[in-house]
Design a protein around this motif. Structure first.
Motif, PDB file in Angstrom:
ATOM      1  N   SER A  30       0.817  -1.213   0.000  1.00  0.00           N
ATOM      2  CA  SER A  30       0.000   0.000   0.000  1.00  0.00           C
ATOM      3  C   SER A  30       0.850   1.262   0.000  1.00  0.00           C
ATOM      4  CB  SER A  30      -0.913   0.016   1.224  1.00  0.00           C
ATOM      5  OG  SER A  30      -1.837  -1.017   1.158  1.00  0.00           O
ATOM      6  N   GLY A  31       1.797   1.325   0.906  1.00  0.00           N
ATOM      7  CA  GLY A  31       2.561   2.555   1.086  1.00  0.00           C
ATOM      8  C   GLY A  31       3.522   2.879  -0.037  1.00  0.00           C
ATOM      9  N   LEU A  32       4.528   2.056  -0.211  1.00  0.00           N
ATOM     10  CA  LEU A  32       5.579   2.358  -1.176  1.00  0.00           C
ATOM     11  C   LEU A  32       5.073   2.300  -2.620  1.00  0.00           C
ATOM     12  CD1 LEU A  32       8.586   2.960  -1.548  1.00  0.00           C
ATOM     13  CD2 LEU A  32       8.965   0.502  -1.662  1.00  0.00           C
ATOM     14  N   THR A  33       4.340   1.245  -2.956  1.00  0.00           N
ATOM     15  CA  THR A  33       3.830   1.119  -4.313  1.00  0.00           C
ATOM     16  C   THR A  33       2.826   2.217  -4.624  1.00  0.00           C
ATOM     17  OG1 THR A  33       4.111  -1.263  -4.155  1.00  0.00           O
ATOM     18  CG2 THR A  33       2.740  -0.450  -5.939  1.00  0.00           C
ATOM     19  N   GLY A  34       1.960   2.542  -3.678  1.00  0.00           N
ATOM     20  CA  GLY A  34       0.997   3.621  -3.888  1.00  0.00           C
ATOM     21  C   GLY A  34       1.678   4.965  -4.089  1.00  0.00           C
ATOM     22  N   ALA A  35       2.716   5.241  -3.295  1.00  0.00           N
ATOM     23  CA  ALA A  35       3.444   6.502  -3.449  1.00  0.00           C
ATOM     24  C   ALA A  35       4.143   6.573  -4.801  1.00  0.00           C
ATOM     25  CB  ALA A  35       4.452   6.662  -2.318  1.00  0.00           C
ATOM     26  N   LEU A  36       4.742   5.457  -5.238  1.00  0.00           N
ATOM     27  CA  LEU A  36       5.405   5.450  -6.542  1.00  0.00           C
ATOM     28  C   LEU A  36       4.406   5.619  -7.683  1.00  0.00           C
ATOM     29  CD1 LEU A  36       8.045   2.631  -6.010  1.00  0.00           C
ATOM     30  CD2 LEU A  36       8.477   5.065  -6.282  1.00  0.00           C
ATOM     31  N   LEU A  37       3.243   4.990  -7.573  1.00  0.00           N
ATOM     32  CA  LEU A  37       2.239   5.135  -8.622  1.00  0.00           C
ATOM     33  C   LEU A  37       1.684   6.560  -8.669  1.00  0.00           C
ATOM     34  CD1 LEU A  37       0.317   1.761  -8.304  1.00  0.00           C
ATOM     35  CD2 LEU A  37       1.749   2.506 -10.196  1.00  0.00           C
ATOM     36  N   LEU A  38       1.443   7.162  -7.509  1.00  0.00           N
ATOM     37  CA  LEU A  38       0.973   8.556  -7.500  1.00  0.00           C
ATOM     38  C   LEU A  38       2.025   9.497  -8.061  1.00  0.00           C
ATOM     39  CD1 LEU A  38      -0.923   8.749  -4.106  1.00  0.00           C
ATOM     40  CD2 LEU A  38      -1.902   8.837  -6.397  1.00  0.00           C
ATOM     41  N   SER A  39       3.287   9.233  -7.764  1.00  0.00           N
ATOM     42  CA  SER A  39       4.368  10.039  -8.325  1.00  0.00           C
ATOM     43  C   SER A  39       4.428   9.886  -9.845  1.00  0.00           C
ATOM     44  CB  SER A  39       5.697   9.616  -7.703  1.00  0.00           C
ATOM     45  OG  SER A  39       6.760  10.286  -8.306  1.00  0.00           O
ATOM     46  N   THR A  40       4.240   8.677 -10.334  1.00  0.00           N
ATOM     47  CA  THR A  40       4.238   8.433 -11.777  1.00  0.00           C
ATOM     48  C   THR A  40       3.081   9.152 -12.454  1.00  0.00           C
ATOM     49  OG1 THR A  40       5.255   6.287 -11.391  1.00  0.00           O
ATOM     50  CG2 THR A  40       4.194   6.636 -13.527  1.00  0.00           C
ATOM     51  N   ILE A  41       1.924   9.156 -11.813  1.00  0.00           N
ATOM     52  CA  ILE A  41       0.771   9.866 -12.386  1.00  0.00           C
ATOM     53  C   ILE A  41       1.057  11.351 -12.481  1.00  0.00           C
ATOM     54  CG2 ILE A  41      -1.621  10.534 -11.924  1.00  0.00           C
ATOM     55  CD1 ILE A  41      -2.061   7.719 -10.866  1.00  0.00           C
ATOM     56  N   SER A  42       1.757  11.911 -11.496  1.00  0.00           N
ATOM     57  CA  SER A  42       2.074  13.340 -11.570  1.00  0.00           C
ATOM     58  C   SER A  42       3.014  13.633 -12.735  1.00  0.00           C
ATOM     59  CB  SER A  42       2.673  13.833 -10.253  1.00  0.00           C
ATOM     60  OG  SER A  42       3.983  13.321 -10.082  1.00  0.00           O
ATOM     61  N   PHE A  43       3.920  12.709 -13.057  1.00  0.00           N
ATOM     62  CA  PHE A  43       4.789  12.894 -14.216  1.00  0.00           C
ATOM     63  C   PHE A  43       4.018  12.746 -15.520  1.00  0.00           C
ATOM     64  CE2 PHE A  43       8.370  11.835 -11.315  1.00  0.00           C
ATOM     65  CZ  PHE A  43       9.086  13.006 -11.509  1.00  0.00           C
ATOM     66  N   LEU A  44       3.012  11.897 -15.540  1.00  0.00           N
ATOM     67  CA  LEU A  44       2.221  11.716 -16.757  1.00  0.00           C
ATOM     68  C   LEU A  44       1.368  12.939 -17.060  1.00  0.00           C
ATOM     69  CD1 LEU A  44       0.990   8.032 -16.377  1.00  0.00           C
ATOM     70  CD2 LEU A  44       2.712   8.910 -17.943  1.00  0.00           C
ATOM     71  N   ASP A  45       0.946  13.668 -16.041  1.00  0.00           N
ATOM     72  CA  ASP A  45       0.095  14.835 -16.243  1.00  0.00           C
ATOM     73  C   ASP A  45       0.864  16.069 -16.698  1.00  0.00           C
ATOM     74  OD1 ASP A  45      -2.149  13.460 -15.600  1.00  0.00           O
ATOM     75  OD2 ASP A  45      -2.207  14.136 -13.515  1.00  0.00           O
ATOM     76  N   ARG A  46       2.154  16.131 -16.467  1.00  0.00           N
ATOM     77  CA  ARG A  46       2.926  17.337 -16.790  1.00  0.00           C
ATOM     78  C   ARG A  46       2.942  17.695 -18.273  1.00  0.00           C
ATOM     79  NH1 ARG A  46       8.062  16.796 -12.719  1.00  0.00           N
ATOM     80  NH2 ARG A  46       6.860  17.092 -10.813  1.00  0.00           N
ATOM     81  N   PRO A  47       3.238  16.779 -19.188  1.00  0.00           N
ATOM     82  CA  PRO A  47       3.253  17.172 -20.610  1.00  0.00           C
ATOM     83  C   PRO A  47       1.879  17.619 -21.105  1.00  0.00           C
ATOM     84  CG  PRO A  47       4.411  15.105 -20.331  1.00  0.00           C
ATOM     85  CD  PRO A  47       3.742  15.420 -19.025  1.00  0.00           C
ATOM     86  N   ALA A  48       0.825  17.042 -20.599  1.00  0.00           N
ATOM     87  CA  ALA A  48      -0.514  17.445 -21.028  1.00  0.00           C
ATOM     88  C   ALA A  48      -0.795  18.886 -20.605  1.00  0.00           C
ATOM     89  CB  ALA A  48      -1.556  16.502 -20.442  1.00  0.00           C
ATOM     90  N   ARG A  49      -0.390  19.259 -19.422  1.00  0.00           N
ATOM     91  CA  ARG A  49      -0.597  20.635 -18.961  1.00  0.00           C
ATOM     92  C   ARG A  49       0.251  21.613 -19.765  1.00  0.00           C
ATOM     93  NH1 ARG A  49       0.043  19.226 -12.737  1.00  0.00           N
ATOM     94  NH2 ARG A  49      -1.829  17.991 -12.499  1.00  0.00           N
ATOM     95  N   ARG A  50       1.472  21.206 -20.106  1.00  0.00           N
ATOM     96  CA  ARG A  50       2.354  22.074 -20.864  1.00  0.00           C
ATOM     97  C   ARG A  50       1.794  22.298 -22.272  1.00  0.00           C
ATOM     98  NH1 ARG A  50       7.548  19.386 -21.205  1.00  0.00           N
ATOM     99  NH2 ARG A  50       7.352  19.325 -18.961  1.00  0.00           N
ATOM    100  N   ASN A  51       1.251  21.263 -22.895  1.00  0.00           N
ATOM    101  CA  ASN A  51       0.702  21.393 -24.230  1.00  0.00           C
ATOM    102  C   ASN A  51      -0.578  22.223 -24.237  1.00  0.00           C
ATOM    103  OD1 ASN A  51       2.730  19.933 -25.391  1.00  0.00           O
ATOM    104  ND2 ASN A  51       1.646  17.992 -25.255  1.00  0.00           N
ATOM    105  N   GLU A  52      -1.382  22.120 -23.180  1.00  0.00           N
ATOM    106  CA  GLU A  52      -2.612  22.920 -23.102  1.00  0.00           C
ATOM    107  C   GLU A  52      -2.299  24.409 -22.936  1.00  0.00           C
ATOM    108  OE1 GLU A  52      -4.917  21.353 -19.956  1.00  0.00           O
ATOM    109  OE2 GLU A  52      -5.425  19.505 -21.016  1.00  0.00           O
ATOM    110  N   ALA A  53      -1.188  24.719 -22.289  1.00  0.00           N
ATOM    111  CA  ALA A  53      -0.815  26.112 -22.051  1.00  0.00           C
ATOM    112  C   ALA A  53      -0.180  26.716 -23.287  1.00  0.00           C
ATOM    113  CB  ALA A  53       0.136  26.211 -20.860  1.00  0.00           C
ATOM    114  N   GLY A  54       0.112  25.938 -24.290  1.00  0.00           N
ATOM    115  CA  GLY A  54       0.690  26.461 -25.519  1.00  0.00           C
ATOM    116  C   GLY A  54       2.195  26.426 -25.543  1.00  0.00           C
ATOM    117  N   GLY A  55       2.813  25.757 -24.560  1.00  0.00           N
ATOM    118  CA  GLY A  55       4.266  25.657 -24.531  1.00  0.00           C
ATOM    119  C   GLY A  55       4.760  24.556 -25.432  1.00  0.00           C
ATOM    120  N   ASN A  56       6.103  24.498 -25.600  1.00  0.00           N
ATOM    121  CA  ASN A  56       6.694  23.463 -26.454  1.00  0.00           C
ATOM    122  C   ASN A  56       6.974  22.247 -25.687  1.00  0.00           C
ATOM    123  OD1 ASN A  56       6.505  25.124 -28.620  1.00  0.00           O
ATOM    124  ND2 ASN A  56       8.562  25.942 -28.376  1.00  0.00           N
TER     125      ASN A  56
END
Length: 90
Positions: free
Chosen positions: A64-90
């Motif tokens: 629960s603890g370690l795997t959940g933290a790693l998965l939540l961290s991975t999700i935060s990395f997956l969301d970053r490029p989508a936010r950058r593209n929506e803002a009009g950045g490269n």
């Protein structure tokens, strides 16, 4: 086995089945990870109920603890490029 123990075991097994199905069928990744972590905690309770406290502690810490933290961290990395593209950045 008393009636109360039987009822609690059935509720535990039913909760495990519901959480497993919910985490597999969920569309939102963050909600899926939270359901997975909840499943791990409920699984630790079931290991404790089966008189295996060492496995229950490992399930809570790693499952629960370690795997959940790693998965939540991975999700935060997956969301970053989508936010950058929506803002009009490269």
């Amino acid at each position: 086995m008393t009636t109360l123990q039987l009822i609690s075991d059935l509720m535990l097994a039913g909760g495990l089945i519901v959480l497993a199905c919910a985490s597999m069928l969920c569309r939102n990744l963050t909600r899926c990870v939270v359901l997975f972590m909840s499943f791990g905690l409920l699984m630790a309770f079931s290991w404790a109920r089966l008189d295996a406290p060492d496995i229950a502690l490992v399930e809570v810490c790693i499952g629960s603890g370690l795997t959940g933290a790693l998965l939540l961290s991975t999700i935060s990395f997956l969301d970053r490029p989508a936010r950058r593209n929506e803002a009009g950045g490269n």
